[in-house]
Design a protein around this motif. Structure first.
Motif, PDB file in Angstrom:
ATOM      1  N   THR A 192      33.572  63.442  53.538  1.00  0.00           N
ATOM      2  CA  THR A 192      34.404  64.008  52.472  1.00  0.00           C
ATOM      3  C   THR A 192      35.800  64.234  53.005  1.00  0.00           C
ATOM      4  OG1 THR A 192      33.701  66.241  53.068  1.00  0.00           O
ATOM      5  CG2 THR A 192      32.435  65.134  51.342  1.00  0.00           C
ATOM      6  N   CYS A 224      28.624  69.850  60.673  1.00  0.00           N
ATOM      7  CA  CYS A 224      29.731  68.975  60.297  1.00  0.00           C
ATOM      8  C   CYS A 224      30.610  68.697  61.503  1.00  0.00           C
ATOM      9  CB  CYS A 224      30.556  69.618  59.187  1.00  0.00           C
ATOM     10  SG  CYS A 224      29.628  69.842  57.648  1.00  0.00           S
ATOM     11  N   ASP A 228      29.320  65.009  57.306  1.00  0.00           N
ATOM     12  CA  ASP A 228      28.102  65.817  57.236  1.00  0.00           C
ATOM     13  C   ASP A 228      26.978  65.010  57.866  1.00  0.00           C
ATOM     14  OD1 ASP A 228      26.041  67.451  56.716  1.00  0.00           O
ATOM     15  OD2 ASP A 228      26.413  67.636  54.556  1.00  0.00           O
ATOM     16  N   ARG A 229      26.477  65.480  59.004  1.00  0.00           N
ATOM     17  CA  ARG A 229      25.470  64.714  59.741  1.00  0.00           C
ATOM     18  C   ARG A 229      24.129  64.700  59.024  1.00  0.00           C
ATOM     19  NH1 ARG A 229      26.350  66.091  66.168  1.00  0.00           N
ATOM     20  NH2 ARG A 229      28.430  65.171  66.332  1.00  0.00           N
ATOM     21  N   ASN A 230      23.851  65.709  58.227  1.00  0.00           N
ATOM     22  CA  ASN A 230      22.554  65.736  57.529  1.00  0.00           C
ATOM     23  C   ASN A 230      22.487  64.660  56.450  1.00  0.00           C
ATOM     24  OD1 ASN A 230      21.730  67.925  59.078  1.00  0.00           O
ATOM     25  ND2 ASN A 230      22.672  69.397  57.673  1.00  0.00           N
ATOM     26  N   SER A 231      23.543  64.599  55.634  1.00  0.00           N
ATOM     27  CA  SER A 231      23.558  63.592  54.553  1.00  0.00           C
ATOM     28  C   SER A 231      24.283  62.315  54.931  1.00  0.00           C
ATOM     29  CB  SER A 231      24.206  64.197  53.303  1.00  0.00           C
ATOM     30  OG  SER A 231      25.558  64.569  53.588  1.00  0.00           O
ATOM     31  N   ASN A 232      24.964  62.344  56.087  1.00  0.00           N
ATOM     32  CA  ASN A 232      25.718  61.183  56.569  1.00  0.00           C
ATOM     33  C   ASN A 232      26.782  60.755  55.561  1.00  0.00           C
ATOM     34  OD1 ASN A 232      26.393  59.379  58.551  1.00  0.00           O
ATOM     35  ND2 ASN A 232      24.918  57.815  57.895  1.00  0.00           N
ATOM     36  N   GLU A 233      27.447  61.750  54.942  1.00  0.00           N
ATOM     37  CA  GLU A 233      28.499  61.475  53.976  1.00  0.00           C
ATOM     38  C   GLU A 233      29.817  62.042  54.478  1.00  0.00           C
ATOM     39  OE1 GLU A 233      27.345  63.059  50.258  1.00  0.00           O
ATOM     40  OE2 GLU A 233      25.711  61.615  49.936  1.00  0.00           O
TER      41      GLU A 233
END
Length: 344
Positions: free
Chosen positions: A39, A1, A32-37
């Motif tokens: 928060t 993150c 979040d770089r994995n999900s590209n979301e």
């Protein structure tokens, strides 16, 4: 993150037909770089500064009082004060980059530590190896302790040339100042035993190399080939290994010889002269070859257990002889540094 930005949300409401802002809440956006979301999370931190990776923070160390005073003087002082400060900084930089200062400091500290110890006649690091329990003079020194077998073998071609020399060759070498007078005054030789002649001439040659080494200034020590042009490599390497020190300054290898190493070199040279002259050495001419005063050589011979005799010649000149006598009695070693001397 990765924390990407600071979000500020204002709360608004309508009061009597007017919209008023009465409070806010701080939130941090987390990616979040994995999900590209992204928060949003609530936070109470309000004193945050943006950070840009392209620029590094300029963190300045706290200056001491002396450094602050120096900056004030350089900014508001007169020309003489600024020139004085600049000169002191230049001298300080030169001293920090000088190998001789570092080597001298290490040698002096080692000498001070050794002054409290008693002189060990068998394992002293200045005198050459000596048998203090010898019953005959020939057993005091061992030639292989002064000149290794590899060096004796490497000197064989040079001793063959000296074995066939004549008085004419000696006179030519004297004019060229190729060898010291101590060596030339003992040439040519007439010996039937070829092995003994080789050993005798090897001692003379090694004395000439050590005398050359003793007279070299510090700045010329690094030029091995120039200092010893007609010398076997094994001989020069062994001499430099025994009597010099090496260190790195500004990425360059510097060669230096300390006062203790110079005294060790002098003692080894005088030990060879005792072997050459059957333990009775007239060293008046040797003083001129080495550039050393008679008093210095006399004290060094005494440190090796010799007795100094003063003889007046027919021409009125005074000659000094160093004679090694048994039983061997070794006084304190005289370590000379400049104009002073100390005993170890």
């Amino acid at each position: 993150c990765e924390v990407n930005f600071l979000y500020k949300q204002w709360y608004q409401r309508r009061v009597r037909g007017e919209t008023k802002t009465y409070g806010c809440q701080y939130m941090i956006g987390v990616l979040d770089r994995n999900s590209n979301e992204m928060t949003l999370r609530s936070t109470k931190l309000i004193n945050m500064k943006p950070y840009v990776r392209a620029f590094k923070e300029d963190v300045r160390k706290e200056l001491t009082y002396g450094q602050k005073h120096k900056e004030v003087m350089m900014a508001f002082g007169g020309s003489k004060i600024r020139k004085s400060i600049t000169g002191k900084d230049r001298i300080r930089d030169m001293e920090s980059n000088t190998l001789d200062e570092a080597m001298e400091e290490a040698v002096v500290s080692a000498d001070k530590a050794n002054l409290t110890q008693k002189f060990d006649t068998q394992h002293n690091d200045i005198l050459p190896p000596m048998n203090i329990n010898a019953t005959v003079l020939e057993d005091v020194f061992v030639i292989t302790d002064l000149i290794s077998e590899a060096e004796l073998l490497a000197l064989l071609p040079f001793t063959k040339v000296l074995l066939g020399c004549t008085n004419m060759h000696v006179d030519a070498w004297r004019q060229q100042q190729r060898y010291p007078e101590f060596m030339l005054s003992r040439l040519p030789i007439t010996m039937d035993d070829e092995e003994m002649a080789h050993l005798y001439l090897s001692k003379l040659l090694y004395i000439s190399y050590l005398v050359t080494m003793l007279k070299l200034p510090q700045k010329q020590l690094k030029n091995r080939k120039g200092n010893f042009p007609h010398t076997p490599t094994v001989v020069t390497d062994n001499i430099y290994k025994k009597f010099t020190s090496q260190g790195q300054v500004d990425g360059q290898v510097r060669t230096s010889i300390s006062d203790k190493q110079r005294n060790k070199l002098l003692c080894h040279t005088l030990a060879l002269t005792l072997l050459v002259d059957n333990f009775c050495v007239p060293f008046t001419s040797l003083c001129k070859d080495m550039g050393v005063k008679q008093r210095v050589l006399g004290d060094t011979y005494r440190s090796m257990g010799c007795v100094i005799n003063k003889l007046k010649g027919t021409d009125g000149n005074v000659n000094y002889n160093a004679i090694l006598k048994l039983p061997l009695k070794l006084p304190d070693v005289v370590i000379r540094k400049g104009r002073t001397k100390s005993r170890q």
